[in-house]
Design a protein around this motif. Structure first.
Motif, PDB file in Angstrom:
ATOM      1  N   ILE A 246       0.873  -1.174   0.000  1.00  0.00           N
ATOM      2  CA  ILE A 246       0.000   0.000   0.000  1.00  0.00           C
ATOM      3  C   ILE A 246       0.909   1.222   0.000  1.00  0.00           C
ATOM      4  N   ASP A 247       0.796   2.019  -1.069  1.00  0.00           N
ATOM      5  CA  ASP A 247       1.776   3.079  -1.309  1.00  0.00           C
ATOM      6  C   ASP A 247       1.112   4.437  -1.500  1.00  0.00           C
ATOM      7  N   SER A 248       1.797   5.465  -1.000  1.00  0.00           N
ATOM      8  CA  SER A 248       1.322   6.840  -1.193  1.00  0.00           C
ATOM      9  C   SER A 248       2.373   7.720  -1.828  1.00  0.00           C
ATOM     10  N   ALA A 249       3.520   7.154  -2.184  1.00  0.00           N
ATOM     11  CA  ALA A 249       4.648   7.974  -2.623  1.00  0.00           C
ATOM     12  C   ALA A 249       4.824   8.027  -4.130  1.00  0.00           C
ATOM     13  N   GLY A 250       4.674   6.879  -4.815  1.00  0.00           N
ATOM     14  CA  GLY A 250       4.948   6.838  -6.248  1.00  0.00           C
ATOM     15  C   GLY A 250       6.436   6.690  -6.513  1.00  0.00           C
ATOM     16  N   GLY A 251       6.891   7.189  -7.649  1.00  0.00           N
ATOM     17  CA  GLY A 251       8.314   7.124  -7.990  1.00  0.00           C
ATOM     18  C   GLY A 251       8.746   5.746  -8.456  1.00  0.00           C
ATOM     19  N   ASP A 252       9.954   5.344  -8.045  1.00  0.00           N
ATOM     20  CA  ASP A 252      10.547   4.103  -8.561  1.00  0.00           C
ATOM     21  C   ASP A 252      10.217   2.876  -7.709  1.00  0.00           C
ATOM     22  N   LEU A 253       9.099   2.910  -7.022  1.00  0.00           N
ATOM     23  CA  LEU A 253       8.723   1.840  -6.105  1.00  0.00           C
ATOM     24  C   LEU A 253       8.640   0.479  -6.790  1.00  0.00           C
ATOM     25  N   VAL A 254       8.015   0.423  -7.981  1.00  0.00           N
ATOM     26  CA  VAL A 254       7.834  -0.859  -8.678  1.00  0.00           C
ATOM     27  C   VAL A 254       9.186  -1.485  -9.001  1.00  0.00           C
ATOM     28  N   GLU A 255      10.086  -0.683  -9.538  1.00  0.00           N
ATOM     29  CA  GLU A 255      11.411  -1.186  -9.901  1.00  0.00           C
ATOM     30  C   GLU A 255      12.166  -1.705  -8.685  1.00  0.00           C
ATOM     31  N   ARG A 256      12.083  -0.987  -7.574  1.00  0.00           N
ATOM     32  CA  ARG A 256      12.817  -1.380  -6.378  1.00  0.00           C
ATOM     33  C   ARG A 256      12.234  -2.643  -5.739  1.00  0.00           C
ATOM     34  N   LEU A 257      10.910  -2.773  -5.733  1.00  0.00           N
ATOM     35  CA  LEU A 257      10.275  -3.863  -4.994  1.00  0.00           C
ATOM     36  C   LEU A 257       9.965  -5.090  -5.831  1.00  0.00           C
ATOM     37  N   CYS A 258      10.055  -4.976  -7.127  1.00  0.00           N
ATOM     38  CA  CYS A 258       9.700  -6.099  -7.996  1.00  0.00           C
ATOM     39  C   CYS A 258      10.407  -7.406  -7.598  1.00  0.00           C
ATOM     40  N   PRO A 259      11.720  -7.400  -7.304  1.00  0.00           N
ATOM     41  CA  PRO A 259      12.382  -8.655  -6.933  1.00  0.00           C
ATOM     42  C   PRO A 259      11.861  -9.249  -5.616  1.00  0.00           C
ATOM     43  N   GLY A 271      -1.791   7.607  -3.624  1.00  0.00           N
ATOM     44  CA  GLY A 271      -1.240   8.954  -3.715  1.00  0.00           C
ATOM     45  C   GLY A 271       0.141   8.944  -4.346  1.00  0.00           C
ATOM     46  N   GLN A 272       0.646  10.130  -4.626  1.00  0.00           N
ATOM     47  CA  GLN A 272       1.992  10.267  -5.190  1.00  0.00           C
ATOM     48  C   GLN A 272       2.654  11.496  -4.582  1.00  0.00           C
ATOM     49  N   THR A 273       3.018  11.374  -3.302  1.00  0.00           N
ATOM     50  CA  THR A 273       3.566  12.525  -2.601  1.00  0.00           C
ATOM     51  C   THR A 273       4.930  12.949  -3.139  1.00  0.00           C
ATOM     52  N   THR A 274       5.622  12.048  -3.845  1.00  0.00           N
ATOM     53  CA  THR A 274       6.892  12.433  -4.461  1.00  0.00           C
ATOM     54  C   THR A 274       6.678  13.255  -5.724  1.00  0.00           C
ATOM     55  N   LEU A 275       5.417  13.332  -6.173  1.00  0.00           N
ATOM     56  CA  LEU A 275       5.041  13.980  -7.430  1.00  0.00           C
ATOM     57  C   LEU A 275       5.688  13.299  -8.634  1.00  0.00           C
TER      58      LEU A 275
END
Length: 352
Positions: A246-259, A271-275
């Motif tokens: 459950i995420d509110s930041a956005g950004g490179d989350l998918v790339e980092r957590l995919c593994p 949300g996307q608080t990182t814009l």
């Protein structure tokens, strides 16, 4: 009645930031017809959300000068149908979304209470609110006034992001990012109550510690470049992956957590608080990871959320309490500094 309204900003300001006005507005009323379907609620307390900041920065769609701010509120019905008279109620933070799990299904235009179209006159940072009785839910008796004020929008957003979007099962591993804010803290509480194993991220160790105190199993600082690797090392050997995020930041989350995610795992983004937008990588596509947007929730979700809170006797985490609408800027200053661990509440009624 007193109400907090969005004032026009100085066009010469380098930063976009609207001041607030504490205005005297006409107290809402009911006629013979509307008194059967609507209620006047004396607001006991309200709470801030990040959208209130975004409205003042012109970053939230539909913002409007003169609008009454505030989406969260608890109060007592002083006028309306006899069965609601004198009841302590929670006010739904939205309108125009009945029960479709996919998204708003009317019949009216969907809107969030207070500050923006189409609900500019309906904000809870005021002494009284007029609303349809279908927007009301009886407040669980064990909640304090401040805890109740903290519940509606954060609770609804967290409930939908977790239960409707992720469809979790007992024993799942869940990551909640950016813990400290109201929605993230509620998501932790809901997930723990549902039997999930919860980990968190935050930029401050004291917020991670607070999350652990309400049931999270641990957490990492997102300020570390290798936070995703550190998180992976915390997961249990018998289930060394995340089932959902459950995420509110956005950004490179998918790339980092995919593994670290299971095949077919779910990322529920509210949300996307990182814009910065979430980037869906081809690796994530091949792994069948689902990225789902989640915005607040329906009237059905709101009823289900309040029922869940009542059954599990969950109390929202209240970080700061400010007394009176005249001191509302103090509440905004706290939120701007990200000093809160939970919700920031404004007491309003002098009859508490």
């Amino acid at each position: 009645m007193k109400a907090v309204t969005l004032a026009a900003r100085d066009d010469n300001q380098s930063d976009i930031w609207h001041p607030l006005h504490i205005k005297e507005l006409p107290k809402p009323s009911l006629d013979e017809v509307s008194s059967k379907t609507h209620a006047i609620v004396r607001i006991d307390a309200a709470a801030l959300n990040h959208r209130d900041i975004f409205i003042r920065q012109e970053l939230y769609p539909g913002w409007k000068v003169g609008a009454v701010l505030g989406a969260d509120g608890v109060g007592h019905v002083i006028e309306g149908p006899a069965e609601w008279k004198d009841k302590r109620v929670l006010i739904a933070p939205m309108d125009g979304w009945k029960d479709d799990p996919r998204g708003p299904n009317g019949p009216k235009r969907f809107g969030t209470r207070g500050g923006s179209e189409p609900m500019t006159k309906d904000g809870t940072l005021s002494e009284y609110v007029r609303c349809p009785v279908e927007h009301l839910e009886l407040c669980p008796s064990f909640l304090s006034t401040e805890e109740a004020a903290a519940l509606p929008l954060a609770g609804l957003t967290a409930y939908r992001a977790l239960f409707v979007k992720c469809q979790p099962q007992k024993g799942w591993n869940l990551l909640v990012t950016g813990v400290g804010g109201g929605v993230a803290m509620m998501a932790v509480q809901f997930a723990v109550a549902a039997g999930l194993n919860v980990w968190v991220t935050s930029g401050r160790e004291d917020k991670i510690t607070k999350a652990v105190s309400i049931g999270a199993r641990g957490g990492v600082s997102y300020k570390r470049d290798d936070w995703h690797r550190q998180l992976k090392s915390l997961l249990p050997k018998e289930r060394p992956y995340l089932d959902a995020v459950i995420d509110s930041a956005g950004g490179d989350l998918v790339e980092r957590l995919c593994p670290t995610m299971r095949t077919g795992g779910v990322i529920s983004c509210y949300g996307q608080t990182t814009l910065q937008p979430l980037k869906l990588t081809m690796v994530a596509v091949l792994k069948n990871i689902e990225v789902k947007g989640s915005t607040m929730g329906s009237s059905k979700d709101f009823r289900d959320m309040v029922r869940f809170v009542d059954e599990k006797r969950l109390k929202p985490v209240v970080s700061h309490i400010v007394d009176g609408l005249d001191r509302v800027e103090e509440a905004f200053e706290i939120m701007q500094k990200s000093d809160q661990m939970g919700k920031i509440v404004v007491r309003i009624s002098s009859k508490l």
